[in-house]
Design a protein around this motif. Structure first.
Motif, PDB file in Angstrom:
ATOM      1  N   LEU A 186       0.876  -0.772   0.255  1.00 10.30           N
ATOM      2  CA  LEU A 186      -0.190   0.226  -0.021  1.00 10.30           C
ATOM      3  C   LEU A 186       0.953   1.264  -0.385  1.00 10.30           C
ATOM      4  O   LEU A 186       0.073   2.479  -0.001  1.00 10.30           O
ATOM      5  CB  LEU A 186      -0.995  -0.116   1.257  1.00 10.30           C
ATOM      6  N   THR A 187       1.824   0.899   0.675  1.00 10.88           N
ATOM      7  CA  THR A 187       2.507   2.107   0.524  1.00 10.88           C
ATOM      8  C   THR A 187       3.751   2.848  -0.880  1.00 10.88           C
ATOM      9  O   THR A 187       4.220   3.687  -0.964  1.00 10.88           O
ATOM     10  CB  THR A 187       4.014   2.592   1.582  1.00 10.88           C
ATOM     11  N   ASP A 188       3.279   1.750  -1.738  1.00  6.33           N
ATOM     12  CA  ASP A 188       3.842   2.265  -3.588  1.00  6.33           C
ATOM     13  C   ASP A 188       2.817   2.851  -3.978  1.00  6.33           C
ATOM     14  O   ASP A 188       3.505   4.170  -4.736  1.00  6.33           O
ATOM     15  CB  ASP A 188       3.852   0.587  -4.285  1.00  6.33           C
ATOM     16  N   LEU A 189       1.558   3.683  -2.849  1.00  5.49           N
ATOM     17  CA  LEU A 189       0.714   4.123  -3.864  1.00  5.49           C
ATOM     18  C   LEU A 189       0.881   5.725  -3.231  1.00  5.49           C
ATOM     19  O   LEU A 189      -0.138   6.887  -3.582  1.00  5.49           O
ATOM     20  CB  LEU A 189      -0.266   3.304  -3.600  1.00  5.49           C
ATOM     21  N   ALA A 190       1.723   5.702  -2.234  1.00  6.19           N
ATOM     22  CA  ALA A 190       1.593   7.119  -1.082  1.00  6.19           C
ATOM     23  C   ALA A 190       1.929   7.947  -1.904  1.00  6.19           C
ATOM     24  O   ALA A 190       1.606   9.345  -1.553  1.00  6.19           O
ATOM     25  CB  ALA A 190       2.727   7.100  -0.220  1.00  6.19           C
ATOM     26  N   GLY A 191       2.927   8.113  -2.426  1.00  7.46           N
ATOM     27  CA  GLY A 191       2.986   9.513  -3.822  1.00  7.46           C
ATOM     28  C   GLY A 191       2.276   9.260  -5.282  1.00  7.46           C
ATOM     29  O   GLY A 191       2.552  10.692  -5.581  1.00  7.46           O
ATOM     30  N   GLU A 192       1.631   8.376  -5.241  1.00  7.27           N
ATOM     31  CA  GLU A 192       0.456   8.862  -6.861  1.00  7.27           C
ATOM     32  C   GLU A 192      -0.936   9.999  -6.251  1.00  7.27           C
ATOM     33  O   GLU A 192      -1.269   9.795  -4.818  1.00  7.27           O
ATOM     34  CB  GLU A 192      -0.077   7.993  -6.478  1.00  7.27           C
ATOM     35  N   PRO A 193      -1.159  10.431  -7.556  1.00  8.51           N
ATOM     36  CA  PRO A 193      -2.657  11.175  -7.600  1.00  8.51           C
ATOM     37  C   PRO A 193      -3.266   9.848  -7.437  1.00  8.51           C
ATOM     38  O   PRO A 193      -3.287   9.551  -7.818  1.00  8.51           O
ATOM     39  CB  PRO A 193      -2.939  12.042  -8.673  1.00  8.51           C
ATOM     40  N   TRP A 194      -4.173  10.033  -6.543  1.00  5.71           N
ATOM     41  CA  TRP A 194      -5.587   9.276  -6.604  1.00  5.71           C
ATOM     42  C   TRP A 194      -6.473   9.795  -7.052  1.00  5.71           C
ATOM     43  O   TRP A 194      -7.292  11.015  -7.659  1.00  5.71           O
ATOM     44  CB  TRP A 194      -6.292   8.761  -4.747  1.00  5.71           C
ATOM     45  N   VAL A 195      -7.280   8.886  -7.858  1.00  6.29           N
ATOM     46  CA  VAL A 195      -8.588   8.787  -7.996  1.00  6.29           C
ATOM     47  C   VAL A 195     -10.148   8.002  -6.931  1.00  6.29           C
ATOM     48  O   VAL A 195      -9.993   6.857  -6.580  1.00  6.29           O
ATOM     49  CB  VAL A 195      -8.660   8.170  -9.401  1.00  6.29           C
ATOM     50  N   GLY A 196     -10.755   9.011  -6.280  1.00  5.48           N
ATOM     51  CA  GLY A 196     -11.842   8.723  -5.446  1.00  5.48           C
ATOM     52  C   GLY A 196     -12.492   7.113  -6.224  1.00  5.48           C
ATOM     53  O   GLY A 196     -13.292   8.582  -7.350  1.00  5.48           O
ATOM     54  N   SER A 197     -13.436   6.499  -5.688  1.00  7.55           N
ATOM     55  CA  SER A 197     -14.450   5.696  -6.123  1.00  7.55           C
ATOM     56  C   SER A 197     -15.890   5.326  -5.096  1.00  7.55           C
ATOM     57  O   SER A 197     -16.353   4.843  -5.465  1.00  7.55           O
ATOM     58  CB  SER A 197     -13.789   4.224  -6.019  1.00  7.55           C
ATOM     59  N   GLU A 198     -15.298   6.359  -3.876  1.00  5.11           N
ATOM     60  CA  GLU A 198     -16.354   5.903  -2.901  1.00  5.11           C
ATOM     61  C   GLU A 198     -16.864   6.828  -2.173  1.00  5.11           C
ATOM     62  O   GLU A 198     -16.359   7.532  -1.968  1.00  5.11           O
ATOM     63  CB  GLU A 198     -16.528   5.154  -1.290  1.00  5.11           C
ATOM     64  N   PRO A 199     -18.196   7.146  -2.119  1.00  2.00           N
ATOM     65  CA  PRO A 199     -18.779   8.298  -0.711  1.00  2.00           C
ATOM     66  C   PRO A 199     -18.869   8.362   0.066  1.00  2.00           C
ATOM     67  O   PRO A 199     -17.809   7.404   1.041  1.00  2.00           O
ATOM     68  CB  PRO A 199     -20.394   8.158  -1.545  1.00  2.00           C
ATOM     69  N   PRO A 200     -18.360   9.499   0.662  1.00  2.00           N
ATOM     70  CA  PRO A 200     -17.476   9.484   2.130  1.00  2.00           C
ATOM     71  C   PRO A 200     -18.882   8.384   3.028  1.00  2.00           C
ATOM     72  O   PRO A 200     -20.119   8.309   2.851  1.00  2.00           O
ATOM     73  CB  PRO A 200     -17.588  10.823   2.889  1.00  2.00           C
ATOM     74  N   GLY A 201     -18.430   7.570   4.366  1.00  2.06           N
ATOM     75  CA  GLY A 201     -19.429   6.243   4.997  1.00  2.06           C
ATOM     76  C   GLY A 201     -18.244   5.229   4.541  1.00  2.06           C
ATOM     77  O   GLY A 201     -17.454   5.353   4.918  1.00  2.06           O
ATOM     78  N   PRO A 202     -19.135   3.935   4.913  1.00  4.74           N
ATOM     79  CA  PRO A 202     -19.023   2.973   5.510  1.00  4.74           C
ATOM     80  C   PRO A 202     -18.237   2.707   4.506  1.00  4.74           C
ATOM     81  O   PRO A 202     -16.829   1.569   4.625  1.00  4.74           O
ATOM     82  CB  PRO A 202     -19.896   1.641   6.052  1.00  4.74           C
ATOM     83  N   CYS A 203     -17.625   2.964   2.837  1.00  4.62           N
ATOM     84  CA  CYS A 203     -16.532   2.472   2.137  1.00  4.62           C
ATOM     85  C   CYS A 203     -16.223   3.023   2.390  1.00  4.62           C
ATOM     86  O   CYS A 203     -15.001   2.192   1.681  1.00  4.62           O
ATOM     87  CB  CYS A 203     -17.987   2.256   0.862  1.00  4.62           C
ATOM     88  N   LEU A 204     -15.345   4.099   2.034  1.00  2.00           N
ATOM     89  CA  LEU A 204     -14.473   5.073   2.486  1.00  2.00           C
ATOM     90  C   LEU A 204     -13.777   4.091   3.672  1.00  2.00           C
ATOM     91  O   LEU A 204     -12.576   4.550   3.556  1.00  2.00           O
ATOM     92  CB  LEU A 204     -14.826   6.220   1.948  1.00  2.00           C
ATOM     93  N   ALA A 205     -14.544   4.680   4.526  1.00  2.00           N
ATOM     94  CA  ALA A 205     -13.242   4.329   5.589  1.00  2.00           C
ATOM     95  C   ALA A 205     -12.647   3.014   5.875  1.00  2.00           C
ATOM     96  O   ALA A 205     -11.399   3.523   6.290  1.00  2.00           O
ATOM     97  CB  ALA A 205     -14.790   4.407   6.932  1.00  2.00           C
ATOM     98  N   PRO A 206     -12.867   1.712   5.683  1.00  2.00           N
ATOM     99  CA  PRO A 206     -11.758   1.047   5.526  1.00  2.00           C
ATOM    100  C   PRO A 206     -10.909   1.441   5.216  1.00  2.00           C
ATOM    101  O   PRO A 206      -9.296   1.176   5.051  1.00  2.00           O
ATOM    102  CB  PRO A 206     -12.521   0.086   5.048  1.00  2.00           C
ATOM    103  N   LEU A 207     -10.672   2.048   3.886  1.00  2.00           N
ATOM    104  CA  LEU A 207      -9.935   2.364   2.779  1.00  2.00           C
ATOM    105  C   LEU A 207      -8.555   3.904   3.918  1.00  2.00           C
ATOM    106  O   LEU A 207      -7.707   3.926   3.542  1.00  2.00           O
ATOM    107  CB  LEU A 207     -10.381   2.910   1.287  1.00  2.00           C
TER     108      LEU A 207
END
Length: 296
Positions: A186-207
């Motif tokens: 997961l740390t390999d993605l730390a410096g990358e720009p991200w595309v959000g796929s989840e709205p705020p809530g229970p699906c975004l929280a674990p990410l």
């Protein structure tokens, strides 16, 4: 209010022609039958039977009540049959609440099984916010809800059934250097720009929690609240994304999908029902079908 049982006794007397014959048919004594008729006459304040030789005959009021007693008897028989069909799962209606990504993967095969095994039962599935879906089950407005996380506190009369742990996977542009790896830290993605796929809530929280455990917060360059659009953004080079496995049933040809570890973000998916609803055979079948679909 008229006593339905006494109306049925009156009907038996009139159809059999005498108190004695009605008593024999119903398994009562003639005295008990007479007492029931007398009590019904007091309730109605009219005479229902009059002497006719060795038997009795109905008055106009007695005939009127007898007709209604026949209708009530028929309706009671229909109600008993309908109740038996409901208990056996031959008819009825189930109201379901779910969130979009479990529709094609979990719910569709489960509902297909219900259609095969209980064709007389109507199913009403609707997409709902997981928190709203839980409330609808608790309040009796829905029979079952598929939610992303179980209730945070105990709810009286609610049964929570674990279905599966749905791991998030890295979604990369097809030519991204990390696509050469089979598994990505997961740390390999730390410096990358991200595309959000989840709205705020229970699906975004674990990410977000997983990224925090890995020591960073994702930098969202673009956001989408549906997985197909998020994959399109990734394919266009706007960033990388994490999407749960169930959300990747339809994959964009321009992305690469890789497992993630250290840590692996996971959302837990549960079915929520009322304890009393578990008496319904169709609901039990639906729960079994959801668990089978989750296992596949």
């Amino acid at each position: 209010m008229l006593d339905v049982r006494r109306m049925q006794v009156l009907r038996a007397v009139i159809t059999s022609g005498s108190v004695t014959a009605a008593a024999a048919h119903l398994g009562y004594t003639p005295s008990a039958i007479s007492q029931q008729i007398a009590a019904l006459e007091r309730e109605t304040a009219v005479t229902l039977l009059e002497r006719a030789g060795r038997g009795v005959k109905p008055t106009a009021a007695g005939l009127l009540l007898t007709r209604y007693a026949a209708v009530i008897s028929e309706q009671l028989a229909e109600a008993e049959t309908a109740l038996a069909d409901l208990r056996a799962g031959r008819e009825g209606r189930l109201s379901l609440r779910y969130f979009a990504s479990v529709g094609p993967t979990l719910l569709a095969p489960a509902l297909a099984r219900i259609r095969r095994e209980h064709p007389g039962v109507a199913i009403d599935p609707k997409v709902a916010d997981p928190d709203d879906a839980l409330s609808e089950v608790y309040e009796g407005d829905a029979d079952l809800a598929v939610v992303v996380r179980p209730p945070t506190g105990a709810l009286h009369g609610i049964r929570v059934v674990h279905l599966l742990d749905d791991a998030y996977q890295a979604v990369l542009p097809a030519g991204h250097p990390l696509a050469a790896k089979r598994v990505i830290d997961l740390t390999d993605l730390a410096g990358e720009p991200w595309v959000g796929s989840e709205p705020p809530g229970p699906c975004l929280a674990p990410l977000i929690d997983a990224c925090a455990a890995a020591g960073f917060s994702p930098d969202f360059a673009a956001r989408s609240e549906d997985y197909a659009t998020a994959q399109g953004f990734v394919a266009a080079g706007l960033g990388v994304s994490l999407i749960p496995r169930l959300g990747l049933s339809a994959r964009h040809p321009g992305v690469a999908i890789r497992r993630v570890r250290h840590p692996e973000p996971v959302r837990t998916i549960h079915a929520v029902v009322r304890e009393t609803s578990l008496e319904h055979p169709v609901l039990r079948t639906l729960l079994d079908a959801l668990k089978d679909a989750a296992g596949e």
